[in-house]
Design a protein around this motif. Structure first.
Motif, PDB file in Angstrom:
ATOM      1  N   ASP A 283      -0.239   6.402  -4.354  1.00  0.00           N
ATOM      2  CA  ASP A 283      -0.242   7.397  -3.287  1.00  0.00           C
ATOM      3  C   ASP A 283       1.080   7.234  -2.534  1.00  0.00           C
ATOM      4  O   ASP A 283       1.259   6.281  -1.766  1.00  0.00           O
ATOM      5  N   TRP A 284       2.001   8.169  -2.744  1.00  0.00           N
ATOM      6  CA  TRP A 284       3.354   7.981  -2.236  1.00  0.00           C
ATOM      7  C   TRP A 284       3.412   8.046  -0.715  1.00  0.00           C
ATOM      8  O   TRP A 284       4.308   7.428  -0.104  1.00  0.00           O
ATOM      9  N   PHE A 285       2.504   8.745  -0.077  1.00  0.00           N
ATOM     10  CA  PHE A 285       2.494   8.760   1.393  1.00  0.00           C
ATOM     11  C   PHE A 285       2.226   7.352   1.927  1.00  0.00           C
ATOM     12  O   PHE A 285       2.948   6.847   2.798  1.00  0.00           O
ATOM     13  N   TRP A 286       1.193   6.700   1.392  1.00  0.00           N
ATOM     14  CA  TRP A 286       0.871   5.357   1.848  1.00  0.00           C
ATOM     15  C   TRP A 286       1.921   4.353   1.384  1.00  0.00           C
ATOM     16  O   TRP A 286       2.190   3.362   2.073  1.00  0.00           O
ATOM     17  N   PHE A 287       2.517   4.609   0.235  1.00  0.00           N
ATOM     18  CA  PHE A 287       3.569   3.706  -0.248  1.00  0.00           C
ATOM     19  C   PHE A 287       4.765   3.704   0.713  1.00  0.00           C
ATOM     20  O   PHE A 287       5.238   2.642   1.132  1.00  0.00           O
TER      21      PHE A 287
ATOM     22  N   LEU B 260      14.462   5.347  -4.760  1.00  0.00           N
ATOM     23  CA  LEU B 260      14.910   4.697  -5.990  1.00  0.00           C
ATOM     24  C   LEU B 260      13.722   4.280  -6.850  1.00  0.00           C
ATOM     25  O   LEU B 260      13.713   4.500  -8.075  1.00  0.00           O
ATOM     26  N   LEU B 261      12.696   3.690  -6.234  1.00  0.00           N
ATOM     27  CA  LEU B 261      11.507   3.283  -6.992  1.00  0.00           C
ATOM     28  C   LEU B 261      10.786   4.492  -7.577  1.00  0.00           C
ATOM     29  O   LEU B 261      10.202   4.400  -8.664  1.00  0.00           O
ATOM     30  N   HIS B 262      10.809   5.602  -6.878  1.00  0.00           N
ATOM     31  CA  HIS B 262      10.167   6.812  -7.401  1.00  0.00           C
ATOM     32  C   HIS B 262      10.805   7.245  -8.716  1.00  0.00           C
ATOM     33  O   HIS B 262      10.140   7.821  -9.585  1.00  0.00           O
ATOM     34  N   SER B 263      12.098   6.960  -8.890  1.00  0.00           N
ATOM     35  CA  SER B 263      12.798   7.359 -10.112  1.00  0.00           C
ATOM     36  C   SER B 263      12.581   6.395 -11.267  1.00  0.00           C
ATOM     37  O   SER B 263      12.585   6.816 -12.424  1.00  0.00           O
ATOM     38  N   VAL B 264      12.397   5.092 -10.973  1.00  0.00           N
ATOM     39  CA  VAL B 264      12.357   4.086 -12.046  1.00  0.00           C
ATOM     40  C   VAL B 264      10.982   3.464 -12.233  1.00  0.00           C
ATOM     41  O   VAL B 264      10.805   2.649 -13.141  1.00  0.00           O
ATOM     42  N   LEU B 265       9.983   3.848 -11.407  1.00  0.00           N
ATOM     43  CA  LEU B 265       8.683   3.187 -11.485  1.00  0.00           C
ATOM     44  C   LEU B 265       7.963   3.476 -12.791  1.00  0.00           C
ATOM     45  O   LEU B 265       7.163   2.661 -13.261  1.00  0.00           O
ATOM     46  N   GLU B 266       8.216   4.619 -13.404  1.00  0.00           N
ATOM     47  CA  GLU B 266       7.587   4.937 -14.680  1.00  0.00           C
ATOM     48  C   GLU B 266       7.968   3.919 -15.748  1.00  0.00           C
ATOM     49  O   GLU B 266       7.177   3.610 -16.645  1.00  0.00           O
TER      50      GLU B 266
ATOM     51  N   ALA C   9       2.728  -7.518   7.067  1.00  0.00           N
ATOM     52  CA  ALA C   9       2.511  -6.148   7.545  1.00  0.00           C
ATOM     53  C   ALA C   9       2.249  -5.198   6.384  1.00  0.00           C
ATOM     54  O   ALA C   9       1.349  -4.343   6.453  1.00  0.00           O
ATOM     55  N   MET C  10       3.022  -5.326   5.298  1.00  0.00           N
ATOM     56  CA  MET C  10       2.830  -4.450   4.144  1.00  0.00           C
ATOM     57  C   MET C  10       1.464  -4.691   3.499  1.00  0.00           C
ATOM     58  O   MET C  10       0.776  -3.741   3.096  1.00  0.00           O
ATOM     59  N   ALA C  11       1.068  -5.968   3.380  1.00  0.00           N
ATOM     60  CA  ALA C  11      -0.234  -6.270   2.794  1.00  0.00           C
ATOM     61  C   ALA C  11      -1.365  -5.685   3.637  1.00  0.00           C
ATOM     62  O   ALA C  11      -2.366  -5.185   3.104  1.00  0.00           O
ATOM     63  N   GLY C  12      -1.219  -5.740   4.965  1.00  0.00           N
ATOM     64  CA  GLY C  12      -2.242  -5.160   5.831  1.00  0.00           C
ATOM     65  C   GLY C  12      -2.358  -3.652   5.658  1.00  0.00           C
ATOM     66  O   GLY C  12      -3.469  -3.114   5.579  1.00  0.00           O
ATOM     67  N   LEU C  13      -1.223  -2.960   5.566  1.00  0.00           N
ATOM     68  CA  LEU C  13      -1.258  -1.508   5.348  1.00  0.00           C
ATOM     69  C   LEU C  13      -1.826  -1.162   3.972  1.00  0.00           C
ATOM     70  O   LEU C  13      -2.541  -0.166   3.821  1.00  0.00           O
ATOM     71  N   ALA C  14      -1.515  -1.997   2.968  1.00  0.00           N
ATOM     72  CA  ALA C  14      -2.077  -1.757   1.636  1.00  0.00           C
ATOM     73  C   ALA C  14      -3.588  -1.932   1.637  1.00  0.00           C
ATOM     74  O   ALA C  14      -4.320  -1.169   0.983  1.00  0.00           O
ATOM     75  N   ALA C  15      -4.077  -2.937   2.370  1.00  0.00           N
ATOM     76  CA  ALA C  15      -5.531  -3.138   2.457  1.00  0.00           C
ATOM     77  C   ALA C  15      -6.197  -1.961   3.169  1.00  0.00           C
ATOM     78  O   ALA C  15      -7.293  -1.523   2.776  1.00  0.00           O
ATOM     79  N   ILE C  16      -5.533  -1.445   4.218  1.00  0.00           N
ATOM     80  CA  ILE C  16      -6.088  -0.276   4.922  1.00  0.00           C
ATOM     81  C   ILE C  16      -6.156   0.924   3.984  1.00  0.00           C
ATOM     82  O   ILE C  16      -7.134   1.691   3.984  1.00  0.00           O
ATOM     83  N   TYR C  17      -5.115   1.100   3.153  1.00  0.00           N
ATOM     84  CA  TYR C  17      -5.146   2.201   2.185  1.00  0.00           C
ATOM     85  C   TYR C  17      -6.308   2.049   1.206  1.00  0.00           C
ATOM     86  O   TYR C  17      -6.993   3.033   0.885  1.00  0.00           O
TER      87      TYR C  17
END
Length: 267
Positions: free
Chosen positions: A212-216, A195-201, A106-114
């Motif tokens: 794109d955090w909305f799609w993420f 949590l990922l938003h804080s440590v992804l850098e 499901a996540m891969a499908g949404l990522a492809a749509i993005y």
């Protein structure tokens, strides 16, 4: 009676953020410090100089005890072991694996749509996931192009993370048996997205700059809904936590195997 207050949990959350910021970013510690001070002040004002109370109406008649459940679960008492036999149930490991794999699709499908909606193509989100392993690919054209090595690395990362989260769902969803989709499909994805938003850098700077955090968040919620739905539909099994340690560990000591065979008469 003492008036209810939410300040203790705010104080606890502030202290947690205060120390979490030591390994992430200073902004997390600043937010934790603000919540800690606010929690202390609010809690002190509730108990000092006089403790706050609220009035509770007292009824002389005893209210009838009713339940909305189709049947009542009763605690079984094992006299020989002097312990209560708790009918706790958990999901098997296979439920977490199935949920993780279904959620990954499901996540891969949404990522492809993005990738299609953004105009960069379906390889763009895949290459972004593996961008930390290929720092030389920095332009949009390079990230949007097909690279077989990025595809392999991204697939491995995606599958491992999905399986780990699926196993985590299998262990935690029984804690909220009536609202598994609420926990797995909404609360958990929002928490780990923050949590990922804080440590992804630190983990993946290239992904952090272009994400794109909305799609993420949308893809995480999609994963949670599918994985939580698959896990919650699996058959749960009973635990052996009420049995002695020797029985749970499989030690063939006198009397222990008899207890174990009672649970598994076919073995």
């Amino acid at each position: 009676m003492p008036a209810p207050t939410s300040w203790p949990i705010i104080l606890a959350f502030g202290v947690a953020l205060l120390f979490a910021g030591l390994v992430t970013t200073a902004s997390v510690s600043i937010l934790g410090a603000i919540l800690t001070v606010g929690g202390c002040v609010g809690w002190f004002r509730d108990v000092l100089p006089h403790e706050k109370h609220e009035s509770i109406p007292v009824s002389g008649a005893e209210p009838p005890v009713v339940t909305g459940r189709p049947q009542v679960s009763r605690v079984e008492w094992v006299t020989e072991l002097h312990r209560a036999r708790l009918p706790l149930e958990i999901y098997p490991f296979s439920a977490g694996v199935k949920g993780g794999l279904a959620g990954s699709v499901a996540m891969a499908g949404l990522a492809a749509i993005y990738g299609i909606v953004s105009g960069h193509g379906i390889w763009y989100p895949i290459n972004l996931l593996a961008a930390g392993f290929f720092p030389e690919r920095v332009t949009t054209a390079q990230i949007a192009a097909f690279h077989w090595d990025s595809l392999i690395v991204a697939t491995i990362i995606h599958l491992i993370a999905s399986l780990l989260v699926g196993l985590l769902y299998g262990a935690t969803l029984p804690m909220i048996p009536r609202r598994p989709i609420l926990l797995g499909g909404l609360i958990a994805p929002i928490l780990w997205s923050g949590l990922l938003h804080s440590v992804l850098e630190v983990l993946n700077p290239a992904l952090n700059r272009r994400i794109d955090w909305f799609w993420f968040v949308l893809s995480q919620i999609g994963f949670g809904l599918v994985a939580g739905g698959v896990v919650s539909r699996q058959q749960r099994i009973r635990t052996w936590q009420y049995l002695p340690f020797a029985v749970r560990a499989g030690i063939e000591s006198p009397g222990a195997m008899g207890e174990k065979n009672k649970e598994n008469p076919g073995q």
